[in-house]
Design an enzyme around this catalytic site. Structure first.
Site, short mmCIF file in Angstrom:
data_model
loop_
_atom_site.label_atom_id
_atom_site.label_comp_id
_atom_site.label_asym_id
_atom_site.label_seq_id
_atom_site.Cartn_x
_atom_site.Cartn_y
_atom_site.Cartn_z
N GLY A 117 -93.72 62.48 39.08
CA GLY A 117 -93.89 62.81 37.74
C GLY A 117 -92.71 62.04 36.97
O GLY A 117 -92.22 61.06 37.15
N GLY A 118 -91.95 63.13 35.97
CA GLY A 118 -90.73 62.42 35.34
C GLY A 118 -89.76 62.12 36.24
O GLY A 118 -89.06 61.34 35.59
N GLY A 141 -89.89 21.60 39.56
CA GLY A 141 -89.45 22.58 38.64
C GLY A 141 -88.31 23.78 39.26
O GLY A 141 -87.41 24.00 38.80
N ALA A 142 -88.80 23.80 40.66
CA ALA A 142 -87.74 25.00 41.19
C ALA A 142 -86.43 24.12 41.47
O ALA A 142 -85.52 24.88 41.41
CB ALA A 142 -88.38 25.08 42.61
C1 HXC Z 1 -91.49 74.45 39.26
C2 HXC Z 1 -91.88 73.96 41.30
C3 HXC Z 1 -92.40 72.65 40.93
C4 HXC Z 1 -92.18 72.38 39.67
C5 HXC Z 1 -92.20 72.61 43.09
N1 HXC Z 1 -91.75 73.87 42.73
N2 HXC Z 1 -92.50 71.76 42.23
N3 HXC Z 1 -91.53 74.90 40.59
N4 HXC Z 1 -91.95 73.36 38.81
N5 HXC Z 1 -92.54 70.97 39.33
C6 HXC Z 1 -91.28 75.01 43.54
C7 HXC Z 1 -92.28 75.55 44.04
O1 HXC Z 1 -93.34 76.43 43.64
C8 HXC Z 1 -91.80 76.21 45.45
O2 HXC Z 1 -91.28 77.44 45.33
C9 HXC Z 1 -90.70 75.28 46.01
O3 HXC Z 1 -90.61 74.75 44.78
C10 HXC Z 1 -91.11 74.26 46.92
O4 HXC Z 1 -92.36 73.55 46.63
P1 HXC Z 1 -93.67 73.59 47.84
O5 HXC Z 1 -94.81 73.13 46.99
O6 HXC Z 1 -93.62 74.82 48.56
O7 HXC Z 1 -93.05 72.42 48.69
P2 HXC Z 1 -94.03 71.24 49.31
O8 HXC Z 1 -95.11 71.84 49.97
O9 HXC Z 1 -92.70 70.54 50.31
O10 HXC Z 1 -94.34 70.32 48.14
C11 HXC Z 1 -93.46 69.69 47.37
C12 HXC Z 1 -94.23 69.05 46.15
C13 HXC Z 1 -94.91 70.17 45.35
C14 HXC Z 1 -95.13 67.83 46.60
C15 HXC Z 1 -93.07 68.35 45.35
O11 HXC Z 1 -93.97 71.40 45.29
C16 HXC Z 1 -95.59 69.80 44.13
O12 HXC Z 1 -96.62 68.96 44.04
N6 HXC Z 1 -95.04 69.97 42.82
C17 HXC Z 1 -95.68 69.93 41.80
C18 HXC Z 1 -95.22 68.51 41.44
C19 HXC Z 1 -95.88 68.24 39.95
O13 HXC Z 1 -97.05 67.99 39.49
N7 HXC Z 1 -94.71 68.29 39.14
C20 HXC Z 1 -94.87 68.09 37.60
C21 HXC Z 1 -95.12 66.43 37.25
S1 HXC Z 1 -95.49 66.36 35.81
P3 HXC Z 1 -90.97 78.66 46.20
O14 HXC Z 1 -90.24 79.67 45.44
O15 HXC Z 1 -92.11 78.92 46.91
O16 HXC Z 1 -89.64 78.12 47.17
C22 HXC Z 1 -93.93 65.80 35.21
C23 HXC Z 1 -94.01 65.29 33.87
C24 HXC Z 1 -92.88 64.57 33.26
O17 HXC Z 1 -92.96 65.88 35.96
C25 HXC Z 1 -93.13 63.40 32.40
C26 HXC Z 1 -91.82 62.77 31.87
C27 HXC Z 1 -91.98 61.38 31.60
#
Ligand code: HXC
Length: 510
Positions: free
Chosen positions: A169-170, A404-405
């Site tokens: 994502g971001g 050209g290269a």
């Molecule tokens: C808040 C988050 C989080 C997020 C993970 N966590 N991503 N909390 N916001 N984006 C937290 C989980 O709740 C969890 O908390 C801990 O981090 C570890 O995550 P897990 O899922 O247990 O870990 P894992 O299985 O290793 O997976 C990692 C991961 C997954 C693949 C990164 O967490 C995931 O898919 N996260 C969401 C990714 C996402 O969609 N992000 C938003 C993108 S949009 P606990 O408390 O259980 O430890 C974006 C827009 C910005 O970024 C655009 C700007 C241009």
């Protein structure tokens, strides 16, 4: 007083634990170090000065007001690498998955501002789940603030990103705007949208590794400049890279002591180029024999291997090398090679790193795939990059410089400062066979006549001397003296002064 000091120590100890021992153990179980362990390896021992250890998020939705963790998922500060200051931020995956909140973004932007103001490189260590989902638009705003600073710092201070876990994502766009991205194999991946979203939108089934692992980004997308087997290797390599870089775009080149004599003769180079012009040889051998102590930091080693780019030193001072690689596709210039080298040339020029170009190029790659893929525009990127570069430019043509290269590869016509050729150089519009088939079509396939014409063409054009007669080549040099010649040229060019006409910015064919 004593209890206040003790409270500080207790708070610090709490902050250092991040998301807690269980999450640290989970991090280690995935062969990943924690943010603080990474910083310790990256920086000189004991040099890390942390900022913002007690920063907390300000979110109140979804029960977030009850879960506040000191540091808020990113460790920020500065320290030294071999005595020179650098700024560093490391995402802490144990705290909300390293996700970016408004407060987390403010820690990073504060560091970016300090790095820019103080003219020192900044390194980001990424291991995070993107925008803090509970914060919504505040997180998006935070990313925007980081991105804007990446843009302003580009070309002013070196910016390096190391991807050491998830980066989605971001989180991907800030690294994308930095000078270099490195990844850790098998534990890191980068994508804009993850496998689940991909499945929903395009119905493709892919794993995270297949979608954005180190292998994909170093060999196919070219997003990453290199990959390492584990966190420690990656961080040690970053120390090596930082050592090669100037602190900023106005700082002098770093200079280190070397025992490698500038006039070292390499007799083996006299036989590097095979007698048969169609036989390959490894251009990296030339680079390794020219640089100090055979120490070469290659950039994008696994992508577009028909061109080699990287940093080394001569007389202890950093030099950027660009070299066609006859071992791969005969060293031809295609879209990928042109883009790869163009970006590297622009990096070197932005930071006043002199360029040494080794040329053995049969031309641009023909074909519909290349033309449809925008070869004209991509080839023009490299042409443009060399043409606008004002750093010292030294070129050595080892064998072919066709079409050209020839012009593109830091020729005299693109303000090459010192252009050398080996006696084996062949500087011409094209190779003998192609040329004779076109200009002597009238021989109607008469084999003897064609052979005679081919010999005539080879004698006349396939040497460095026609170009040398015109002054396009400054001198035909012995291969064994290449290092000595380049070292002397670089010494001469230390005082080079050249400016392009004033403009707001150029319009490079992106
Ligand atoms: C808040 C988050 C989080 C997020 C993970 N966590 N991503 N909390 N916001 N984006 C937290 C989980 O709740 C969890 O908390 C801990 O981090 C570890 O995550 P897990 O899922 O247990 O870990 P894992 O299985 O290793 O997976 C990692 C991961 C997954 C693949 C990164 O967490 C995931 O898919 N996260 C969401 C990714 C996402 O969609 N992000 C938003 C993108 S949009 P606990 O408390 O259980 O430890 C974006 C827009 C910005 O970024 C655009 C700007 C241009």
């Amino acid at each position: 007083m004593k209890h206040i000091l003790e409270e500080l120590e207790a708070r610090r100890a709490g902050a250092r634990l991040g998301g807690g021992e269980k999450r640290i153990a989970a991090q280690h179980a995935k062969s990943k170090l924690t943010a603080r362990e990474r910083i310790e390896i990256l920086l000189d021992e004991g040099s890390f000065e942390e900022f913002g250890m007690f920063v907390q998020h300000r979110a109140i939705d979804f029960g977030m007001e009850k879960t506040k963790i000191a540091g808020d998922g990113v460790v920020t500060g500065w320290g030294t690498v071999n005595g020179r200051p650098i700024f560093v931020f490391a995402k802490d995956f144990t705290v909300f998955g390293g996700s970016l909140s408004e407060a987390h973004a403010e820690k990073i932007t504060k560091l970016q501002d300090m790095a820019l103001k103080n003219g020192a490189p900044i390194i980001g260590l990424f291991d995070a789940g993107g925008a803090r989902i509970q914060e919504g638009v505040a997180a998006l705003g935070g990313y925007g603030e980081v991105f804007q600073r990446n843009v302003l710092a580009s070309g002013v201070i070196p910016q390096i990103s190391v991807i050491m876990g998830p980066c989605a994502g971001g989180d991907v766009y800030s690294p994308a705007m930095t000078d270099f991205i490195f990844m850790v194999r098998h534990s890191s991946y980068m994508f804009v949208t993850g496998p689940d979203v991909v499945k929903t939108v395009t119905n493709e089934t892919v794993t995270a590794e297949e979608l954005g692992g180190a292998s994909v980004h170093t060999t196919r997308s070219s997003i990453a400049d290199g990959a390492y087997d584990n966190d420690v290797e990656a961080l040690v390599a970053m120390r090596r890279l930082v050592d090669l870089l100037p602190m900023n775009n106005r700082a002098p080149l770093p200079e280190i002591e070397t025992d490698d004599p500038a006039d070292r003769i390499e007799m083996s180079l006299d036989t590097l180029v095979p007698d048969n012009a169609n036989k390959p040889y490894d251009i990296k051998e030339l680079i390794l024999k020219v640089v100090d102590e055979a120490d070469f930091f290659e950039i994008q080693a696994a992508f577009a291997k028909n061109i080699v780019t990287g940093l080394g030193r001569i007389e202890g001072r950093t030099v950027g090398f660009v070299a066609n690689q006859p071992m791969v596709l005969a060293g031809v210039l295609d879209s990928d090679a042109s883009r790869k080298a163009a970006r590297f040339v622009r990096f070197c020029d932005a930071f006043s790193i002199p360029l040494v170009t080794f040329v053995d190029v049969p031309g641009f790659l023909p074909g519909t795939a290349q033309e449809y893929g925008g070869l004209i525009k991509h080839g023009a990127k490299l042409l443009f990059a060399y043409g606008e570069a004002t750093v010292p430019k030294i070129t050595v043509i080892t064998r072919k410089a066709y079409g050209g290269a020839y012009d593109v590869m830091a020729s005299k016509h693109l303000r090459g400062d010192i252009n050398y050729a080996w006696p084996s150089a062949q500087i011409a519009v094209m190779g003998a066979k192609g040329a004779v088939e076109i200009i002597f079509r009238a021989t109607n396939g008469d084999a003897d006549a064609l052979a005679a014409r081919t010999r005539e063409y080879e004698d006349r054009f396939l040497s460095p001397f026609v170009a040398a007669e015109r002054g396009y080549i400054d001198e035909v040099i012995m291969p064994h003296s290449t290092r000595r010649r380049i070292a002397a040229a670089l010494r001469l060019l230390r005082g080079k002064s050249l400016e392009n006409p004033w403009k707001k910015h150029d319009n490079i064919p992106l």
